[in-house]
Scaffold this active site. Structure first.
Site, PDB file in Angstrom:
ATOM      1  N   HIS A 267      -5.038  12.570  -7.183  1.00 41.63           N
ATOM      2  CA  HIS A 267      -5.223  12.043  -8.539  1.00 41.63           C
ATOM      3  C   HIS A 267      -5.687  13.154  -9.469  1.00 41.63           C
ATOM      4  O   HIS A 267      -6.477  13.996  -9.071  1.00 41.63           O
ATOM      5  CB  HIS A 267      -6.252  10.899  -8.559  1.00 41.63           C
ATOM      6  CG  HIS A 267      -6.086  10.014  -9.747  1.00 41.63           C
ATOM      7  ND1 HIS A 267      -6.643  10.307 -10.969  1.00 41.63           N
ATOM      8  CD2 HIS A 267      -5.388   8.860  -9.903  1.00 41.63           C
ATOM      9  CE1 HIS A 267      -6.294   9.356 -11.824  1.00 41.63           C
ATOM     10  NE2 HIS A 267      -5.541   8.477 -11.209  1.00 41.63           N
ATOM     11  N   ASP A 318      -1.635   3.613  -6.006  1.00 44.24           N
ATOM     12  CA  ASP A 318      -0.283   3.240  -5.606  1.00 44.24           C
ATOM     13  C   ASP A 318      -0.124   3.064  -4.100  1.00 44.24           C
ATOM     14  O   ASP A 318       0.850   2.454  -3.651  1.00 44.24           O
ATOM     15  CB  ASP A 318       0.716   4.297  -6.114  1.00 44.24           C
ATOM     16  CG  ASP A 318       0.857   4.233  -7.626  1.00 44.24           C
ATOM     17  OD1 ASP A 318       0.962   3.118  -8.151  1.00 44.24           O
ATOM     18  OD2 ASP A 318       0.831   5.289  -8.283  1.00 44.24           O
TER      19      ASP A 318
HETATM   20  N1  CMC Z   1       0.528  15.332  -1.413  1.00 43.93           N
HETATM   21  C1  CMC Z   1       0.330  16.588  -1.000  1.00 43.93           C
HETATM   22  N2  CMC Z   1      -0.396  17.490  -1.668  1.00 43.93           N
HETATM   23  C2  CMC Z   1      -0.949  17.077  -2.814  1.00 43.93           C
HETATM   24  C3  CMC Z   1      -0.790  15.780  -3.312  1.00 43.93           C
HETATM   25  C4  CMC Z   1      -0.008  14.887  -2.543  1.00 43.93           C
HETATM   26  N3  CMC Z   1       0.186  13.630  -2.948  1.00 43.93           N
HETATM   27  N4  CMC Z   1      -1.466  15.646  -4.468  1.00 43.93           N
HETATM   28  C5  CMC Z   1      -2.028  16.827  -4.714  1.00 43.93           C
HETATM   29  N5  CMC Z   1      -1.721  17.684  -3.712  1.00 43.93           N
HETATM   30  C6  CMC Z   1      -2.139  19.059  -3.597  1.00 43.93           C
HETATM   31  C7  CMC Z   1      -1.174  19.978  -4.316  1.00 43.93           C
HETATM   32  O1  CMC Z   1      -0.163  20.433  -3.488  1.00 43.93           O
HETATM   33  C8  CMC Z   1      -2.103  21.079  -4.733  1.00 43.93           C
HETATM   34  O2  CMC Z   1      -2.374  21.859  -3.591  1.00 43.93           O
HETATM   35  P1  CMC Z   1      -2.316  23.450  -3.672  1.00 43.93           P
HETATM   36  O3  CMC Z   1      -3.376  23.799  -4.689  1.00 43.93           O
HETATM   37  O4  CMC Z   1      -2.595  23.849  -2.269  1.00 43.93           O
HETATM   38  O5  CMC Z   1      -0.930  23.735  -4.140  1.00 43.93           O
HETATM   39  C9  CMC Z   1      -3.395  20.360  -5.074  1.00 43.93           C
HETATM   40  O6  CMC Z   1      -3.380  19.181  -4.278  1.00 43.93           O
HETATM   41  C10 CMC Z   1      -3.529  19.990  -6.536  1.00 43.93           C
HETATM   42  O7  CMC Z   1      -2.363  19.301  -6.927  1.00 43.93           O
HETATM   43  P2  CMC Z   1      -1.831  19.212  -8.415  1.00 43.93           P
HETATM   44  O8  CMC Z   1      -0.412  18.796  -8.408  1.00 43.93           O
HETATM   45  O9  CMC Z   1      -2.167  20.455  -9.158  1.00 43.93           O
HETATM   46  O10 CMC Z   1      -2.739  18.074  -8.995  1.00 43.93           O
HETATM   47  P3  CMC Z   1      -2.405  17.236 -10.258  1.00 43.93           P
HETATM   48  O11 CMC Z   1      -3.682  16.805 -10.819  1.00 43.93           O
HETATM   49  O12 CMC Z   1      -1.475  17.911 -11.177  1.00 43.93           O
HETATM   50  O13 CMC Z   1      -1.584  16.030  -9.616  1.00 43.93           O
HETATM   51  C11 CMC Z   1      -0.782  14.001  -8.955  1.00 43.93           C
HETATM   52  C12 CMC Z   1      -1.960  14.742  -9.569  1.00 43.93           C
HETATM   53  C13 CMC Z   1      -1.080  12.514  -8.977  1.00 43.93           C
HETATM   54  C14 CMC Z   1       0.475  14.253  -9.800  1.00 43.93           C
HETATM   55  C15 CMC Z   1      -0.561  14.494  -7.529  1.00 43.93           C
HETATM   56  O14 CMC Z   1      -1.686  14.211  -6.759  1.00 43.93           O
HETATM   57  C16 CMC Z   1       0.687  13.897  -6.892  1.00 43.93           C
HETATM   58  O15 CMC Z   1       1.785  14.424  -7.066  1.00 43.93           O
HETATM   59  N6  CMC Z   1       0.552  12.785  -6.109  1.00 43.93           N
HETATM   60  C17 CMC Z   1       1.685  12.109  -5.542  1.00 43.93           C
HETATM   61  C18 CMC Z   1       2.292  11.144  -6.543  1.00 43.93           C
HETATM   62  C19 CMC Z   1       1.378   9.989  -6.803  1.00 43.93           C
HETATM   63  O16 CMC Z   1       0.843   9.382  -5.895  1.00 43.93           O
HETATM   64  N7  CMC Z   1       1.239   9.636  -8.080  1.00 43.93           N
HETATM   65  C20 CMC Z   1       0.394   8.510  -8.534  1.00 43.93           C
HETATM   66  C21 CMC Z   1      -0.743   8.999  -9.348  1.00 43.93           C
HETATM   67  S1  CMC Z   1      -2.088   7.856  -9.594  1.00 43.93           S
HETATM   68  C22 CMC Z   1      -1.465   6.419 -10.305  1.00 43.93           C
HETATM   69  C23 CMC Z   1      -0.417   6.564 -11.318  1.00 43.93           C
HETATM   70  O17 CMC Z   1      -0.561   7.302 -12.289  1.00 43.93           O
HETATM   71  O18 CMC Z   1       0.593   5.899 -11.168  1.00 43.93           O
END
Ligand code: CMC
Length: 382
Positions: A267, A318
């Site tokens: 998140h 989710d």
């Molecule tokens: N699976 C694997 N690694 C992850 C995930 C994940 N779901 N989420 C974050 N990470 C890792 C990412 O690879 C990164 O690691 P590193 O620094 O080693 O490369 C680190 O955590 C930070 O990730 P980020 O993408 O910079 O974080 P963000 O704040 O931009 O992303 C997010 C937030 C929700 C987009 C991301 O966690 C994600 O893609 N999750 C999967 C999709 C998901 O479940 N989305 C629903 C979000 S919550 C409810 C909603 O809005 O609908």
């Protein structure tokens, strides 16, 4: 780059991370302490004790309704649930290959076209439009699903809540009390969530003094993405791909090796557990037990544990939404539209708040492209 040039370089908040773009009294998303508050009420206070009808009123009007206000609100919602013939005809005309979110987005846009006040940015008008659209969305989503399955759409039945109406319109029979309670709680938990991407999109549209329907349409288009609302259907696809609890560990290893994401994990704001997830987990388990089918719940708990062991990632809203909606016999391609049914209240409240104290939303970008290029006539370009 020289030292003074480097010092002058503006700080860029990619993805607007950490940027506070407005004040709000609608909800507080406290990422540090992992709390979610609607109009001063912690969601733990509300879930299981209030209905979506009460919570949508709370979000729109700022206080929980008294008995008479709730009766009036419920009557208004009921009155708007029927879909007009032109909307039904439009839904029937849409190609089968289009996604439920694309159809919902188009249908909301059409509601605006047929509303004589569709282009208004007056607060009272937009309040009326909020009731209309919150009420109609459950009918739209259920109708989209029935048409997709080759079934005739049904008219809504009087006396049912938003959640009960949806399940009735989808399945053609009244759902049992546990099913209605689970979907109602899901709607309550997903009703509002601060300046998430779709709400921000809605507020940006309203910030230009456009109109309610355009703002909702933009929000639906934003929610549709897999990093936002579509993570729930992607999480279900992931559980289906895993297939059995015994395959969880292998799936986690492969996903890590392939540098792919676990859907329903991570998140942007919560630095620990998503406060909605424990409620959704409990509801998914209850439904699984009632249906004597704990397979999806078991795969989910094992996956939650394995991803935590491997990467210390928390689940988000989710993750257990997926098994919960699946246990309600809702088709996976419809999951993101279910999220939209719930969030309609939060989007509407934010559109009204933006309009009542408007400031055009217009951030800056730091230009990093080439400069001082000289014009080259067309016949001399290569
Ligand atoms: N699976 C694997 N690694 C992850 C995930 C994940 N779901 N989420 C974050 N990470 C890792 C990412 O690879 C990164 O690691 P590193 O620094 O080693 O490369 C680190 O955590 C930070 O990730 P980020 O993408 O910079 O974080 P963000 O704040 O931009 O992303 C997010 C937030 C929700 C987009 C991301 O966690 C994600 O893609 N999750 C999967 C999709 C998901 O479940 N989305 C629903 C979000 S919550 C409810 C909603 O809005 O609908």
């Amino acid at each position: 780059m020289s030292a003074p040039e480097a010092a002058a370089k503006p700080e860029v908040h990619k993805g607007l991370e950490g940027v506070i773009a407005s004040e709000t009294t609608i909800s507080e998303v406290d990422g540090k302490n992992c709390q979610l508050i609607y109009r001063g009420y912690h969601i733990d206070e509300l879930v299981g004790r209030t209905t979506y009808e009460e919570v949508s009123y709370l979000l729109l009007f700022g206080a929980l309704p008294a008995r008479g206000q709730l009766a009036d609100w419920t009557t208004q919602l009921e009155a708007h649930r029927t879909l007009e013939p032109e909307i039904l005809a439009f839904l029937r005309s849409l190609p089968r290959r289009s996604s439920s979110m694309a159809r919902l987005r188009s249908a909301i846009s059409l509601l605006g076209v047929h509303d004589p006040d569709g282009d208004s940015d007056e607060l009272d008008t937009m309040r009326r439009q909020s009731v209309r659209v919150i009420a109609k969305t459950v009918s739209l989503v259920a109708t989209i699903a029935r048409l997709e399955a080759g079934q005739e759409p049904l008219p809504p039945k009087r006396g049912l809540s938003q959640a009960a109406t949806f399940l009735y319109l989808l399945h053609g029979r009244e759902a049992d009390a546990l099913e209605v309670q689970a979907l109602d709680a899901y709607f309550v938990l997903l009703a509002e969530h601060g300046l998430n991407a779709s709400t921000f999109a809605a507020r940006t549209v309203m910030g230009t003094k456009s109109d309610y329907y355009s703002a909702i349409t933009a929000a639906i288009g934003t929610l549709k993405g897999p990093l936002h609302g579509a993570a729930n259907s992607k999480a279900m696809e992931m559980l289906e791909e895993i297939g059995t609890p015994d395959n969880v560990v292998g799936y986690v290893q492969k996903t890590l090796a392939d540098h792919k994401r676990f859907m329903g994990f991570g998140h942007r704001v919560y630095k620990g557990a998503d406060p909605r997830a424990k409620h959704l987990r409990a509801l998914a388990e209850q439904l699984g037990r009632a249906h004597q089918d704990l397979k999806w719940f078991d795969i989910s708990t094992k996956l939650q544990e394995a991803v935590w062991q491997a990467k210390q990632l928390y689940i988000n809203v989710d993750f257990y939404s997926a098994s919960l909606l699946h246990y309600l016999n809702i088709p996976t391609p419809l999951f993101t539209a279910m999220f939209a049914c719930a969030r309609m209240a939060g989007w509407s409240a934010n559109i009204l708040e933006q309009a009542s104290d408007n400031r055009l939303i217009r951030p800056l970008a730091s230009y990093v492209g080439p400069r001082d290029l000289r014009f080259v006539p067309l016949d001399q370009r290569r």
